[in-house]
Design a protein around this motif. Structure first.
Motif, PDB file in Angstrom:
ATOM      1  N   GLU A  10       0.833  -1.206   0.000  1.00  0.00           N
ATOM      2  CA  GLU A  10       0.000   0.000   0.000  1.00  0.00           C
ATOM      3  C   GLU A  10       0.864   1.251   0.000  1.00  0.00           C
ATOM      4  O   GLU A  10       0.570   2.231  -0.686  1.00  0.00           O
ATOM      5  N   ALA A  11       1.957   1.218   0.766  1.00  0.00           N
ATOM      6  CA  ALA A  11       2.866   2.362   0.788  1.00  0.00           C
ATOM      7  C   ALA A  11       3.532   2.552  -0.577  1.00  0.00           C
ATOM      8  O   ALA A  11       3.703   3.685  -1.053  1.00  0.00           O
ATOM      9  N   ILE A  12       3.908   1.436  -1.204  1.00  0.00           N
ATOM     10  CA  ILE A  12       4.507   1.507  -2.537  1.00  0.00           C
ATOM     11  C   ILE A  12       3.516   2.125  -3.523  1.00  0.00           C
ATOM     12  O   ILE A  12       3.864   2.985  -4.339  1.00  0.00           O
ATOM     13  N   LEU A  13       2.258   1.688  -3.443  1.00  0.00           N
ATOM     14  CA  LEU A  13       1.236   2.198  -4.354  1.00  0.00           C
ATOM     15  C   LEU A  13       1.003   3.688  -4.167  1.00  0.00           C
ATOM     16  O   LEU A  13       0.620   4.387  -5.113  1.00  0.00           O
ATOM     17  N   ALA A  14       1.232   4.180  -2.966  1.00  0.00           N
ATOM     18  CA  ALA A  14       1.019   5.600  -2.680  1.00  0.00           C
ATOM     19  C   ALA A  14       2.283   6.435  -2.862  1.00  0.00           C
ATOM     20  O   ALA A  14       2.290   7.628  -2.549  1.00  0.00           O
ATOM     21  N   SER A  15       3.365   5.807  -3.392  1.00  0.00           N
ATOM     22  CA  SER A  15       4.653   6.497  -3.471  1.00  0.00           C
ATOM     23  C   SER A  15       4.692   7.580  -4.533  1.00  0.00           C
ATOM     24  O   SER A  15       5.559   8.449  -4.498  1.00  0.00           O
ATOM     25  N   GLY A  16       3.801   7.505  -5.519  1.00  0.00           N
ATOM     26  CA  GLY A  16       3.860   8.452  -6.621  1.00  0.00           C
ATOM     27  C   GLY A  16       4.834   8.045  -7.708  1.00  0.00           C
ATOM     28  O   GLY A  16       5.251   8.877  -8.529  1.00  0.00           O
ATOM     29  N   HIS A  17       5.211   6.779  -7.753  1.00  0.00           N
ATOM     30  CA  HIS A  17       6.104   6.296  -8.807  1.00  0.00           C
ATOM     31  C   HIS A  17       5.458   6.556 -10.173  1.00  0.00           C
ATOM     32  O   HIS A  17       4.245   6.385 -10.336  1.00  0.00           O
ATOM     33  N   PRO A  18       6.250   6.956 -11.168  1.00  0.00           N
ATOM     34  CA  PRO A  18       5.671   7.360 -12.461  1.00  0.00           C
ATOM     35  C   PRO A  18       5.105   6.221 -13.303  1.00  0.00           C
ATOM     36  O   PRO A  18       4.409   6.488 -14.291  1.00  0.00           O
ATOM     37  N   ASP A  19       5.380   4.964 -12.970  1.00  0.00           N
ATOM     38  CA  ASP A  19       4.897   3.844 -13.784  1.00  0.00           C
ATOM     39  C   ASP A  19       3.435   3.541 -13.445  1.00  0.00           C
ATOM     40  O   ASP A  19       3.140   2.697 -12.595  1.00  0.00           O
ATOM     41  N   ILE A  20       2.514   4.198 -14.131  1.00  0.00           N
ATOM     42  CA  ILE A  20       1.087   4.045 -13.857  1.00  0.00           C
ATOM     43  C   ILE A  20       0.613   2.626 -14.169  1.00  0.00           C
ATOM     44  O   ILE A  20      -0.125   2.011 -13.393  1.00  0.00           O
TER      45      ILE A  20
ATOM     46  N   LEU B  66       1.985   0.171 -11.551  1.00  0.00           N
ATOM     47  CA  LEU B  66       1.312   0.313 -10.253  1.00  0.00           C
ATOM     48  C   LEU B  66      -0.088  -0.296 -10.294  1.00  0.00           C
ATOM     49  O   LEU B  66      -0.542  -0.893  -9.301  1.00  0.00           O
ATOM     50  N   ARG B  67      -0.771  -0.164 -11.425  1.00  0.00           N
ATOM     51  CA  ARG B  67      -2.092  -0.771 -11.532  1.00  0.00           C
ATOM     52  C   ARG B  67      -2.001  -2.298 -11.430  1.00  0.00           C
ATOM     53  O   ARG B  67      -2.800  -2.934 -10.748  1.00  0.00           O
ATOM     54  N   GLU B  68      -1.011  -2.862 -12.096  1.00  0.00           N
ATOM     55  CA  GLU B  68      -0.817  -4.309 -11.982  1.00  0.00           C
ATOM     56  C   GLU B  68      -0.419  -4.697 -10.569  1.00  0.00           C
ATOM     57  O   GLU B  68      -0.854  -5.732 -10.048  1.00  0.00           O
ATOM     58  N   LEU B  69       0.403  -3.875  -9.945  1.00  0.00           N
ATOM     59  CA  LEU B  69       0.824  -4.160  -8.572  1.00  0.00           C
ATOM     60  C   LEU B  69      -0.379  -4.166  -7.639  1.00  0.00           C
ATOM     61  O   LEU B  69      -0.486  -5.017  -6.735  1.00  0.00           O
ATOM     62  N   ARG B  70      -1.299  -3.269  -7.866  1.00  0.00           N
ATOM     63  CA  ARG B  70      -2.498  -3.215  -7.028  1.00  0.00           C
ATOM     64  C   ARG B  70      -3.409  -4.420  -7.286  1.00  0.00           C
ATOM     65  O   ARG B  70      -3.844  -5.093  -6.347  1.00  0.00           O
ATOM     66  N   ASP B  71      -3.665  -4.702  -8.573  1.00  0.00           N
ATOM     67  CA  ASP B  71      -4.640  -5.746  -8.901  1.00  0.00           C
ATOM     68  C   ASP B  71      -4.095  -7.151  -8.703  1.00  0.00           C
ATOM     69  O   ASP B  71      -4.826  -8.057  -8.276  1.00  0.00           O
ATOM     70  N   LEU B  72      -2.817  -7.360  -9.029  1.00  0.00           N
ATOM     71  CA  LEU B  72      -2.270  -8.714  -9.073  1.00  0.00           C
ATOM     72  C   LEU B  72      -1.408  -9.078  -7.874  1.00  0.00           C
ATOM     73  O   LEU B  72      -1.089 -10.258  -7.674  1.00  0.00           O
ATOM     74  N   VAL B  73      -1.031  -8.073  -7.091  1.00  0.00           N
ATOM     75  CA  VAL B  73      -0.175  -8.346  -5.934  1.00  0.00           C
ATOM     76  C   VAL B  73      -0.847  -7.909  -4.636  1.00  0.00           C
ATOM     77  O   VAL B  73      -0.975  -8.698  -3.690  1.00  0.00           O
ATOM     78  N   ALA B  74      -1.287  -6.638  -4.575  1.00  0.00           N
ATOM     79  CA  ALA B  74      -1.885  -6.147  -3.330  1.00  0.00           C
ATOM     80  C   ALA B  74      -3.166  -6.895  -2.985  1.00  0.00           C
ATOM     81  O   ALA B  74      -3.376  -7.289  -1.828  1.00  0.00           O
ATOM     82  N   GLU B  75      -4.029  -7.104  -3.961  1.00  0.00           N
ATOM     83  CA  GLU B  75      -5.291  -7.795  -3.690  1.00  0.00           C
ATOM     84  C   GLU B  75      -5.081  -9.229  -3.221  1.00  0.00           C
ATOM     85  O   GLU B  75      -5.702  -9.658  -2.249  1.00  0.00           O
TER      86      GLU B  75
END
Length: 664
Positions: free
Chosen positions: A613-623, A626-635
């Protein structure tokens, strides 16, 4: 994001394929393009199993091969799904284009779409022909025809039991034809070939002049002129009369006009030129006469085209290049000349002078493999080795007359003795000792490809579907595609030359390259592209200049820290979080979401989800990442029991073939 893998890199390739499919499907659905995971997988597999293995290289030959041979032979699906292959391939090539993954040495997107459109009717006909299927695909389609759902576990095994019990009808004639094709032609798999080093060639005008100076080209033109429109009489045995043979030998300057012979067949250089001219269709025989072919006039007026054709057909002339002995009607090298000559030239490609004795030993080793001579008597064995060496020397003389190689004498480069003590040395001990003695001599016969020979070998390699880079061919390539090719296929020194040539073109500069890196949607490719720029332009200290770039910063910090040029402690807490995001996004690309989930669980335990969650909120430029990280890893970390990670549908039997060994 790599688009080339060794055959042994199975895990890395599968992860890259899953990433390509996942990203392409998402992109296509967002933009309204037709897409299908199975057919995307087949397209990627087809290129991985090809001779060159470049996943992002698509030209006319590879597009047509995929549609007209690969899909019918290997892919099992219902007809309505197979019918989508041309459009799905078009979607995939559009995705490669918009993401900068396309290999610029292949067809442009517009060219590829035209090729696909032109192949649609042939593709439908190929699907209609069941004899084009492979054996596994035949049985899989038979199962589909019986209503078997191949996606159900165990369904195909049950079908096979019914087949063995004789309860399944099938077309025996089609199966017989498939088996016959397999016996006669083998499968459709291509052996992976080693990639060749980049080479440089002089200007086209210089090559044209060199072709016109070729002794063999001049002799072939002279021979055709001597034959004339009325032709020359032949003996009952099909040879020139001795007087005519000596006359034309004097014109050709072969020196054979001074020989005392009873038949023109005793003049090997003239016989070679006569056979060469017939193979090139410069001359022909009819009703006891040697005639000039009228349609050959344009070729005779174009020395460069004549040189190319002469070089192209030379492997077919082994029986006149080699010289038979009284005790053996057919020289050993003559029987394998069409394979030995290209292999020898390939081994010389991209190198400087090579000792001829070194090539003699490798050719003799190949001859023993071709003819299984290990059990022969030792004395006869040695005679054959000497015979092969003599004919190899004759081959180089012929190539030298053509202008494809240059023969010189001098001390051998120590490089050619440095590996004789290696444990993996393929040569037997007696060959190693012969080489030690021969290479120690001060006046070693050496051979190298000329510019004409280099171009001729390269053109043949390209025709075989091999990767043979040419310095300067990327001078106007799109910046992202340029950097991608340099990162994967060019050694640093050659990459620097190619990059400087690109920068010398009007309107092409460093900032254009950097913007291409910023626009790249793959973190691993961003890292590779930055590495190319840093390695090839070291005087600019690019990475240090980019430390505060809002888009490239995290990738730059990672490389500087890995190189020991930056201390981790110099980063702020937020910058550390951004660099952590950079690294985890790279792992997501390289290993896939399941591997990253496992890694995060091991690292973070119960806090893994909060960390992501912290990584997702980091503001990294790879949109996208980050979407894949949220859907395929965080969930999955948040609800592991309810989110299985089955990303790519399992292919039914017959959708993939076995891998092939590679060769030189």
């Amino acid at each position: 994001m790599r688009t080339w893998f060794e055959l042994e890199e199975t895990d890395e390739f599968e992860a890259a394929k899953d990433l390509l499919i996942r990203r392409c499907v998402t992109w296509a659905e967002h933009h309204g393009y037709l897409v299908d995971g199975l057919l995307l997988s087949a397209a990627i597999d087809a290129r991985q199993e090809s001779r060159d293995g470049r996943l992002a290289y698509w030209d006319s030959a590879s597009i047509r091969y995929f549609l007209l041979r690969y899909v019918p032979y290997k892919v099992t699906a219902l007809r309505e799904e197979l019918d989508l292959a041309p459009e799905v391939l078009g979607t995939y090539l559009r995705y490669l284009d918009v993401t900068g993954l396309r290999d610029p040495r292949g067809a442009t997107l517009a060219e590829a779409e035209e090729i696909i459109s032109g192949a649609r009717a042939e593709y439908a006909a190929a699907l209609d022909d069941p004899t084009l299927r492979g054996v596994a695909t035949f049985w899989a389609h038979t199962a589909l025809g019986q209503g078997v759902d191949l996606t159900v576990p165990g369904a195909f095994e049950r079908f096979r039991r019914d087949l063995d019990a004789g309860r399944v009808p099938y077309d025996e004639q089609v199966l017989d034809k498939i088996m016959q094709n397999r016996f006669l032609y083998g499968g459709i798999g291509e052996e992976r070939a080693f990639p060749q080093p980049p080479v440089s060639l002089p200007a086209a005008a210089e090559l044209t002049e060199a072709a016109a100076r070729s002794q063999t080209v001049q002799r072939l033109i002279t021979l055709a002129e001597w034959v004339g429109k009325d032709g020359r009489a032949l003996t009952a045995a099909g040879n020139l009369r001795v007087a005519d043979a000596l006359e034309v030998s004097a014109l050709l300057g072969t020196g054979e006009d001074r020989l005392r012979v009873r038949s023109a067949a005793e003049l090997p250089q003239l016989n070679l030129l006569l056979a060469w001219a017939r193979k090139l269709r410069l001359t022909r025989t009819s009703k006891g006469r040697l005639l000039r072919v009228a349609k050959a006039a344009p070729l005779l007026r174009d020395p460069e085209s004549l040189w190319r054709r002469a070089f192209e057909v030379l492997p077919e002339l082994g029986r006149v290049v080699t010289v038979p002995l009284a005790w053996r009607a057919e020289p050993i090298l003559a029987e394998v000349f069409d394979e030995i000559l290209p292999d020898v030239l390939n081994s010389m490609y991209g190198l400087g002078e090579m000792p001829v004795v070194r090539l003699e030993e490798t050719v003799w080793l190949a001859c023993q493999e071709y003819f299984d001579l290990d059990q022969e008597e030792g004395r006869l064995h040695d005679l054959w080795r000497r015979e092969a060496a003599r004919d190899l020397g004759r081959m180089f003389e012929v190539l030298s007359d053509l202008g494809a190689v240059e023969l010189t004498r001098g001390p051998a480069d120590p490089l050619f003795t440095s590996d004789l003590d290696h444990d993996d040395q393929p040569l037997p001990p007696d060959a190693v000792e012969r080489l030690r003695t021969a290479l120690a001599e001060p006046d070693v016969l050496q051979v190298r490809l000329t510019a004409l020979g280099l171009r001729g070998v390269r053109e043949r390699l390209l025709a075989e579907g091999r990767d043979a880079p040419l310095i300067g061919e990327l001078a106007t390539a799109p910046p992202s595609e340029l950097l991608g090719v340099l990162a994967q296929h060019y050694p640093p020194q050659d990459a620097a030359v190619e990059l400087r040539g690109w920068l010398a073109q009007p309107g092409q500069d460093i900032e254009t390259l950097l913007q291409a890196v910023r626009d790249c949607p793959f973190r691993t490719r961003v890292a590779a592209m930055l590495r190319v720029l840093a390695d090839t332009l070291p005087e600019r200290r690019l990475l240090h200049d980019l430390r505060h770039d809002p888009t490239l910063g995290p990738a730059v910090w990672t490389q500087l820290i890995d190189a020991g040029e930056m201390q981790p402690g110099s980063l702020t807490e937020h910058e550390n979080l951004l660099m952590g995001a950079e690294n985890f996004l790279a792992v997501l690309e390289l290993a896939g979401p399941e591997a990253l989930v496992d890694q995060l669980r091991m690292m973070g335990g119960g806090d893994a989800y909060e960390f992501v969650e912290a990584i997702l909120a980091s503001g990294h430029p790879d949109i996208v990442g980050l979407r894949e990280l949220r859907d395929l890893v965080a969930e999955p970390l948040r609800k592991p029991a309810h989110h299985p990670l089955r990303l790519v549908p399992t292919r039914p039997p017959g959708a993939r073939g076995r891998r092939k060994k590679r060769k030189h």
